[in-house]
Design a protein around this motif. Structure first.
Motif, PDB file in Angstrom:
ATOM      1  N   ASN A 182      52.260  71.703  11.644  1.00 38.85           N
ATOM      2  CA  ASN A 182      52.222  72.971  11.137  1.00 38.85           C
ATOM      3  C   ASN A 182      53.367  73.071  10.118  1.00 38.85           C
ATOM      4  OD1 ASN A 182      50.826  75.166  10.153  1.00 38.85           O
ATOM      5  ND2 ASN A 182      51.302  76.474  11.933  1.00 38.85           N
TER       6      ASN A 182
ATOM      7  N   LEU B  19      38.735  78.981  11.706  1.00 34.75           N
ATOM      8  CA  LEU B  19      39.711  79.215  10.645  1.00 34.75           C
ATOM      9  C   LEU B  19      39.020  80.052   9.370  1.00 34.75           C
ATOM     10  CD1 LEU B  19      42.215  77.825  10.477  1.00 34.75           C
ATOM     11  CD2 LEU B  19      41.346  76.167   8.815  1.00 34.75           C
ATOM     12  N   THR B  20      39.994  81.126   9.396  1.00 37.66           N
ATOM     13  CA  THR B  20      39.335  81.673   8.146  1.00 37.66           C
ATOM     14  C   THR B  20      40.415  81.775   7.049  1.00 37.66           C
ATOM     15  OG1 THR B  20      40.302  83.678   9.169  1.00 37.66           O
ATOM     16  CG2 THR B  20      37.983  83.139   9.249  1.00 37.66           C
ATOM     17  N   ASP B  21      40.138  82.041   5.653  1.00 35.60           N
ATOM     18  CA  ASP B  21      41.134  81.974   4.719  1.00 35.60           C
ATOM     19  C   ASP B  21      41.569  83.252   4.714  1.00 35.60           C
ATOM     20  OD1 ASP B  21      39.245  83.227   3.039  1.00 35.60           O
ATOM     21  OD2 ASP B  21      38.734  81.765   1.971  1.00 35.60           O
TER      22      ASP B  21
ATOM     23  N   TYR C 196      36.085  76.832   8.648  1.00 34.31           N
ATOM     24  CA  TYR C 196      35.911  75.930  10.052  1.00 34.31           C
ATOM     25  C   TYR C 196      35.559  76.699  11.104  1.00 34.31           C
ATOM     26  CZ  TYR C 196      36.613  72.797  13.569  1.00 34.31           C
ATOM     27  OH  TYR C 196      36.412  72.005  14.977  1.00 34.31           O
TER      28      TYR C 196
ATOM     29  N   TYR D 212      46.003  80.015   6.308  1.00 37.55           N
ATOM     30  CA  TYR D 212      44.813  80.031   7.048  1.00 37.55           C
ATOM     31  C   TYR D 212      45.030  80.826   8.491  1.00 37.55           C
ATOM     32  CZ  TYR D 212      42.797  77.421   3.647  1.00 37.55           C
ATOM     33  OH  TYR D 212      42.289  76.756   2.325  1.00 37.55           O
TER      34      TYR D 212
ATOM     35  N   LEU E 261      43.955  81.063  12.406  1.00 33.21           N
ATOM     36  CA  LEU E 261      43.229  79.983  13.204  1.00 33.21           C
ATOM     37  C   LEU E 261      42.888  81.009  14.512  1.00 33.21           C
ATOM     38  CD1 LEU E 261      41.817  77.574  14.506  1.00 33.21           C
ATOM     39  CD2 LEU E 261      44.008  77.013  15.324  1.00 33.21           C
TER      40      LEU E 261
ATOM     41  N   VAL F 139      48.001  79.054  10.091  1.00 32.25           N
ATOM     42  CA  VAL F 139      47.964  77.701   9.728  1.00 32.25           C
ATOM     43  C   VAL F 139      48.164  77.215   8.356  1.00 32.25           C
ATOM     44  CG1 VAL F 139      46.721  75.261  10.014  1.00 32.25           C
ATOM     45  CG2 VAL F 139      46.435  76.968  11.628  1.00 32.25           C
TER      46      VAL F 139
END
Length: 107
Positions: A29, A53-55, A62, A88, A90, A103
């Motif tokens: 990372n 996982l989000t933006d 994801y 992102y 997580l 992340v």
């Protein structure tokens, strides 16, 4: 800009007396869209955790599940090739905890 990490954990029910601490890492990372979530959840139980996982605007890029064995997680995640560079969130969720990591994807 500033980067911050929020980690919140809550215990539900009876907790065994142990010296196990939560120690989870995202490696590497920053990464190029492939990384491993590895470490100890602070429990000795076998359980399912949800990885999401989000933006930055909250869209899920994801979502998956991982099995924790004896409190250990070692889950490899490969994001789709067209994922944009950036930061992102997580989220790692189980019955007893919700941990959030930042992340960084830099291809």
């Amino acid at each position: 800009g500033t980067a911050s990490i929020t980690i919140s954990t809550t215990n539900v029910g009876v907790t065994a007396i142990s010296s196990v601490q939560q120690d989870i890492r995202v490696l590497p990372n920053p990464n190029k869209g492939a990384f491993t979530v590895k470490g100890t959840l602070g429990t000795t139980a076998d359980e399912m955790v949800v990885l999401e996982l989000t933006d930055v605007i909250g869209q899920v890029v994801y979502s998956g599940k991982a099995t924790v064995k004896n409190g250990e997680i070692d889950e490899h995640i490969e994001l789709s090739k067209g994922i944009s560079n950036g930061v992102y969130m997580l989220s790692l969720r189980s019955g007893a905890m919700n941990t959030v990591f930042h992340v960084v994807v830099a291809q």
